[in-house]
Enzyme design. Structure first.
Site, mmCIF file in Angstrom:
data_model
loop_
_atom_site.group_PDB
_atom_site.id
_atom_site.type_symbol
_atom_site.label_atom_id
_atom_site.label_comp_id
_atom_site.label_asym_id
_atom_site.label_seq_id
_atom_site.Cartn_x
_atom_site.Cartn_y
_atom_site.Cartn_z
ATOM 1 N N ARG A 262 6.663 10.746 4.432
ATOM 2 C CA ARG A 262 6.712 9.091 5.439
ATOM 3 C C ARG A 262 7.738 8.775 6.179
ATOM 4 O O ARG A 262 7.658 8.964 7.304
ATOM 5 C CB ARG A 262 6.532 7.929 4.244
ATOM 6 N N SER B 267 0.601 -1.217 0.191
ATOM 7 C CA SER B 267 0.409 0.229 -0.387
ATOM 8 C C SER B 267 0.425 1.078 0.436
ATOM 9 O O SER B 267 1.827 1.577 0.518
ATOM 10 C CB SER B 267 -1.047 0.289 1.302
ATOM 11 N N LYS B 268 0.146 2.325 -0.322
ATOM 12 C CA LYS B 268 1.173 3.747 -1.039
ATOM 13 C C LYS B 268 1.739 4.109 0.601
ATOM 14 O O LYS B 268 1.959 4.988 0.780
ATOM 15 C CB LYS B 268 0.771 4.342 -1.647
ATOM 16 N N ARG B 269 0.866 3.165 1.654
ATOM 17 C CA ARG B 269 1.186 3.948 3.221
ATOM 18 C C ARG B 269 2.573 3.082 3.586
ATOM 19 O O ARG B 269 2.731 4.210 4.265
ATOM 20 C CB ARG B 269 -0.244 3.796 4.385
ATOM 21 N N LYS B 270 2.802 2.703 2.753
ATOM 22 C CA LYS B 270 4.311 1.989 3.388
ATOM 23 C C LYS B 270 5.164 1.621 2.519
ATOM 24 O O LYS B 270 5.689 1.359 2.973
ATOM 25 C CB LYS B 270 3.981 0.601 3.995
#
Ligand code: GLU
Length: 502
Positions: free
Chosen positions: A468, A253-256
Site C-alpha cells: 500500500r 478497511s484493510k485497503r486503507k
C-alpha cells in the site's frame, strides 16, 4: 440490570483476527467486569466453507496477546459449553423443529433459479429483494412429505406489515419496518443453522444478558428479537457500538488501514497501548485520563458514555500513544525485555539466519540484510522502485499483488511463490522481470533475502502495508492509477485472474 451480567463476543473463524474483534471484546469485558459478571468467547463456525481451525487458533492467540481474558470459551471450557457452534448442532435442530411445529417457520423448496429470477424482478422494480412467501402456502403434510425427498431450507416467518421496535442501550428505541426484513433462512440445505438462528439459541442457552456488538448488526436485530419471541425466551439487552473508521471516515478497511491484530504485534506496538487506544474509540473515562489499563477502564465503565459519532482509528495517534507507553509506563529493563520478546529473540533470528547465511561474511552483514524484517516501513526512492518497468505498470502489478495476496492461505513460502508465479504467467512476464519491483517495495532494495521466505516471516499485514505504501508513493509522484484506470483494472483482473475482489 439482570441479576447476572454475562457478555460475549462471537467471532467467526474466517481469516485473520480483526481489530474490530479486540474492540468489541474490550468493551464487553469492561462491562462484564464492572458488573461483576462473566465474559464469554464463542466461536461461530457454522459457515463450514470459510471457517478454519487455524483461524480459530489465531483468534485465541491474538486476543491473548492483547491481554484480553475470557471466563468461558472453547479453550478454557465453562458450564455453558460447548462454545463452538459446530459442536451444538443438536440444539439448533431441536429449536428449528420447535419453530416448525409452532408454525413460526416453514420449509422452503424454491430452487436457486426461481430465487434468482425473483430477485432480478424485484431489483428491476426497485423493490427491496425479499422472499415472496411462495412456500408459505404448503400444508404441513405436503411440506413434511416433500422434505423426505427434496432439498429444502427453513425460513422464519416475518410479519407482513408494521414495524419491530427494540431498545438499544445507546440509541434508545429503534424501529424497523417488517417489510424491510426478509424471510430469513434459519437452516441451510446442508442442515446447518445460519448465523441468526445459532446466535440467538446460543445467547439464550449461554445466559447472555447483554449483547454488545457492532452497529452492522442493527438491521439483523428485528429477526433476532422475533426469534426470542417465537421461542418464548427473554430478549437480552442490546447495545450496538459504532464502527471504527479510517481517517477519511470510511468504514475501517484493510485497503486503507491495517486491520489485523497481528499487524500491531508484528509492527512492534505494545498490546497495552493498542488496547488503551481502542478504549478511546468513542469513549472517554469520567476523569478524561488518556492512559489507562483494561482494569482501570472496567472500574468506571458505563455504556452510556459511549458516543455514537464514528470513532477514527488513526495510526499516527496510536503511535504517539505507544511512544508514551515506552517512555512513561515501562522501565528501561522492561523495554529491553519486551523488545527481545518481540523480534530480538533466538527463535526469530534462527528463522532469518538460513535466509541470510549465504550472504554473510561477518556479523556486521546480518542486520543490514535483515533490517526490513524489523522495520515498520523500508525506505527507497521512486526510481529504485519502478526499475525498468514503464508508466503505470508498477502500480498495476502492485495492485494485482494486493488482491492476489488477500486470498493467500496458508501464508507460507509455497503459497506466496505460487501467487507470484501466477502473476508472472498471467502478465506474460518472467519472474525475473517482475520481482525487482516487489523486492524494493518489501525490503527497500532490488536484491535482498529470498523474498518468499522473507515475506512468510513478515506476515500478511506488514506485507499488505508495504504494498500500500509503494502504491501511495507511486500515486504521489503521478505514477499511480487514476480512478478510471483502477476501475478498468478491477474488471480486467476479475476476468483474467478469475478472482472476485471483495
Ligand atoms: N459471528 C458474528 C461476527 O462474526 C457475531 C455477531 C454478533 O455479535 O452477534 O461478527
Amino acid at each position: 440490570m439482570p441479576a447476572t451480567v454475562r457478555t460475549r463476543i462471537a467471532p467467526s473463524p474466517t481469516g485473520a483476527p480483526h481489530l474490530g474483534t479486540a474492540y468489541m471484546a474490550l468493551f464487553n469485558l469492561a462491562f462484564a467486569r464492572k458488573h461483576g459478571g462473566q465474559f464469554i468467547l464463542r466461536i461461530e463456525d457454522t459457515d463450514r466453507q470459510r471457517s478454519s481451525k487455524e483461524s480459530e487458533e489465531a483468534i485465541f492467540d491474538a486476543l491473548h496477546w492483547t491481554g484480553i481474558e475470557w471466563d468461558e470459551g472453547p479453550d478454557c471450557g465453562g458450564e455453558h459449553g460447548p462454545y463452538r457452534q459446530s459442536e451444538r448442532l443438536d440444539l439448533y435442530k431441536q429449536e428449528i423443529n420447535r419453530l416448525l411445529e409452532k408454525g413460526h417457520a416453514y420449509r422452503c423448496f424454491c430452487t436457486p433459479e426461481r430465487l434468482n429470477e425473483l430477485r432480478a424482478k424485484q431489483m428491476a422494480n426497485k423493490e427491496t429483494p425479499r422472499y415472496d412467501g411462495h412456500c408459505l402456502s404448503l400444508s404441513p403434510e405436503e411440506s413434511a412429505k416433500r422434505a423426505k425427498s427434496e432439498p429444502f431450507v427453513v425460513r422464519m416467518k416475518i410479519p407482513e406489515s408494521g414495524e419491530c421496535t427494540f431498545t438499544d442501550e445507546l440509541r434508545g428505541d429503534v424501529s424497523i419496518d417488517w417489510t424491510q426484513i426478509d424471510h430469513q433462512v434459519i437452516r441451510k440445505t446442508d442442515g446447518f443453522p445460519t448465523y441468526h438462528l445459532a446466535n440467538v439459541v446460543d445467547d439464550h442457552y449461554m445466559g447472555i444478558s447483554h449483547v454488545i456488538r457492532g452497529e452492522e448488526w442493527i438491521s439483523s436485530t428485528p429477526k433476532h428479537v422475533l426469534l426470542y419471541q417465537y421461542l418464548e425466551w427473554e430478549v437480552p439487552v442490546f447495545a450496538h457500538l459504532p464502527l471504527l473508521r479510517n481517517p477519511d471516515k470510511s468504514k475501517l478497511s484493510k485497503r486503507k488501514n491495517p486491520t489485523g491484530i497481528f499487524y500491531f504485534r508484528d509492527a512492534g506496538y505494545l498490546p497495552e497501548a493498542l488496547i488503551n487506544y481502542l478504549g478511546m474509540m468513542g469513549y472517554t473515562l469520567p476523569d478524561q485520563r488518556e492512559i489507562f489499563s483494561i482494569n482501570e477502564l472496567s472500574e468506571s465503565f458505563d455504556l452510556k458514555r459511549i458516543s455514537l459519532g464514528g470513532p477514527i482509528f488513526d495510526l499516527a495517534k496510536l503511535k504517539w500513544l505507544n511512544g508514551r507507553y515506552l517512555r512513561e509506563q515501562l522501565q528501561p529493563e522492561e523495554v529491553v525485555q519486551r523488545l527481545q520478546t518481540w523480534k530480538a529473540n533466538p527463535n526469530f533470528l534462527e528463522k532469518i539466519l538460513p535466509l541470510a547465511l549465504q550472504r554473510l561474511e561477518t556479523f556486521s552483514d546480518f542486520f543490514p540484510l535483515a533490517q526490513f524484517l524489523f522495520s515498520d516501513q523500508p525506505e527507497y526512492d521512486l526510481e529504485t522502485l519502478t526499475g525498468k518497468l514503464q508508466s503505470d505498470q508498477p502500480a498495476k502489478l502492485l495492485k494485482i499483488a494486493e488482491w492476489e495476496l488477500e486470498k493467500a492461505s496458508p501464508w507460507n513460502r509455497h503459497t506466496l511463490s505460487s501467487i507470484f508465479q501466477k502473476i508472472a504467467e498471467t502478465e506474460e512476464m518472467k519472474l525475473k522481470q517482475l520481482m525487482p519491483l516487489f523486492f524494493v517495495a518489501m525490503s527497500g532494495a532490488p536484491v535482498s533475502l529470498p523474498l518468499f521466505d522473507a515475506l512468510a516471516l513478515l506476515g500478511p499485514d506488514l506485507t499488505r502495508m508495504r504494498l500500500r505504501s509503494a502504491l501511495t508513493i507511486l500515486g504521489e509522484s503521478g505514477n499511480g492509477l487514476s480512478k478510471k484506470g483502477l476501475k478498468s483494472l478491477e474488471k480486467d483482473y476479475a476476468s483474467r485472474y478469475g478472482n472476485r475482489i471483495d
